[in-house]
Design a protein around this motif. Structure first.
Motif, PDB file in Angstrom:
ATOM      1  N   GLY A  18       0.784  -1.232   0.000  1.00 29.05           N
ATOM      2  CA  GLY A  18       0.000   0.000   0.000  1.00 29.05           C
ATOM      3  C   GLY A  18       0.812   1.276   0.000  1.00 29.05           C
ATOM      4  N   VAL A  19       2.141   1.176   0.137  1.00 30.77           N
ATOM      5  CA  VAL A  19       2.964   2.380   0.057  1.00 30.77           C
ATOM      6  C   VAL A  19       2.843   2.916  -1.375  1.00 30.77           C
ATOM      7  CG1 VAL A  19       5.347   3.233   0.031  1.00 30.77           C
ATOM      8  CG2 VAL A  19       4.576   1.759   1.865  1.00 30.77           C
ATOM      9  N   PRO A  20       2.574   4.203  -1.519  1.00 28.78           N
ATOM     10  CA  PRO A  20       2.422   4.755  -2.862  1.00 28.78           C
ATOM     11  C   PRO A  20       3.667   4.501  -3.725  1.00 28.78           C
ATOM     12  CG  PRO A  20       1.761   6.363  -1.213  1.00 28.78           C
ATOM     13  CD  PRO A  20       2.374   5.209  -0.482  1.00 28.78           C
ATOM     14  N   ARG A  21       3.431   4.119  -4.967  1.00 29.13           N
ATOM     15  CA  ARG A  21       4.528   3.810  -5.896  1.00 29.13           C
ATOM     16  C   ARG A  21       5.492   4.998  -6.006  1.00 29.13           C
ATOM     17  NH1 ARG A  21       6.283  -0.982  -8.185  1.00 29.13           N
ATOM     18  NH2 ARG A  21       7.246  -0.565 -10.166  1.00 29.13           N
ATOM     19  N   ARG A  22       4.966   6.197  -5.967  1.00 29.49           N
ATOM     20  CA  ARG A  22       5.808   7.395  -6.077  1.00 29.49           C
ATOM     21  C   ARG A  22       6.827   7.449  -4.941  1.00 29.49           C
ATOM     22  NH1 ARG A  22       3.873  13.623  -5.698  1.00 29.49           N
ATOM     23  NH2 ARG A  22       5.878  14.524  -6.224  1.00 29.49           N
ATOM     24  N   ALA A  23       6.408   7.112  -3.725  1.00 31.48           N
ATOM     25  CA  ALA A  23       7.308   7.143  -2.564  1.00 31.48           C
ATOM     26  C   ALA A  23       8.392   6.079  -2.694  1.00 31.48           C
ATOM     27  CB  ALA A  23       6.521   6.937  -1.275  1.00 31.48           C
ATOM     28  N   SER A  24       8.018   4.876  -3.098  1.00 29.35           N
ATOM     29  CA  SER A  24       9.027   3.823  -3.237  1.00 29.35           C
ATOM     30  C   SER A  24       9.971   4.114  -4.396  1.00 29.35           C
ATOM     31  CB  SER A  24       8.372   2.445  -3.393  1.00 29.35           C
ATOM     32  OG  SER A  24       7.649   2.350  -4.592  1.00 29.35           O
ATOM     33  N   THR A  25       9.470   4.719  -5.454  1.00 33.00           N
ATOM     34  CA  THR A  25      10.311   5.084  -6.596  1.00 33.00           C
ATOM     35  C   THR A  25      11.338   6.127  -6.183  1.00 33.00           C
ATOM     36  OG1 THR A  25       8.567   4.570  -8.172  1.00 33.00           O
ATOM     37  CG2 THR A  25      10.309   6.037  -8.934  1.00 33.00           C
ATOM     38  N   ARG A  26      10.906   7.109  -5.407  1.00 35.32           N
ATOM     39  CA  ARG A  26      11.821   8.152  -4.932  1.00 35.32           C
ATOM     40  C   ARG A  26      12.897   7.552  -4.031  1.00 35.32           C
ATOM     41  NH1 ARG A  26       8.146  11.798  -3.134  1.00 35.32           N
ATOM     42  NH2 ARG A  26       8.281  11.035  -1.011  1.00 35.32           N
ATOM     43  N   CYS A  27      12.514   6.657  -3.154  1.00 35.10           N
ATOM     44  CA  CYS A  27      13.475   6.002  -2.262  1.00 35.10           C
ATOM     45  C   CYS A  27      14.444   5.132  -3.065  1.00 35.10           C
ATOM     46  CB  CYS A  27      12.731   5.176  -1.229  1.00 35.10           C
ATOM     47  SG  CYS A  27      13.805   4.468   0.022  1.00 35.10           S
ATOM     48  N   ARG A  28      13.925   4.413  -4.070  1.00 32.56           N
ATOM     49  CA  ARG A  28      14.771   3.573  -4.900  1.00 32.56           C
ATOM     50  C   ARG A  28      15.795   4.415  -5.667  1.00 32.56           C
ATOM     51  NH1 ARG A  28      11.134   1.373  -7.771  1.00 32.56           N
ATOM     52  NH2 ARG A  28      11.543   2.219  -9.811  1.00 32.56           N
TER      53      ARG A  28
END
Length: 84
Positions: free
Chosen positions: A21-31
């Motif tokens: 459920g973590v927004p894809r945008r947040a995980s993309t930024r972290c990645r």
């Protein structure tokens, strides 16, 4: 069991995981930050210890985790390892 494990190769894998459920945008930024870190010379200094930063996609990391789970489940079952 020792003889049946002869020649077995192991590896250590570390990774960043997020709850569902973590927004894809947040995980993309972290990645993206993680990839930058993996590419810096300071991160590369441990390659002589076989510590190689990768910074791959969530899908690639999931494939590695699935492959390892399948491999170790089979080995545990074949060798007869049980919890005490």
């Amino acid at each position: 069991p020792r003889g049946r494990l002869q020649g077995l190769r192991t590896r250590c894998v570390d990774g960043l995981m997020f709850p569902a459920g973590v927004p894809r945008r947040a995980s993309t930024r972290c990645r993206a930050k993680s990839r930058t870190s993996c590419a810096c010379p300071r991160s590369r200094k441990d390659e002589d210890l076989n510590l190689v930063p990768v910074g791959n996609s969530p899908e690639a990391f999931a494939a590695v985790m699935k492959s390892d789970q399948d491999k170790w489940s089979r080995i545990i079952r074949d060798v007869g390892i049980t919890m005490e």
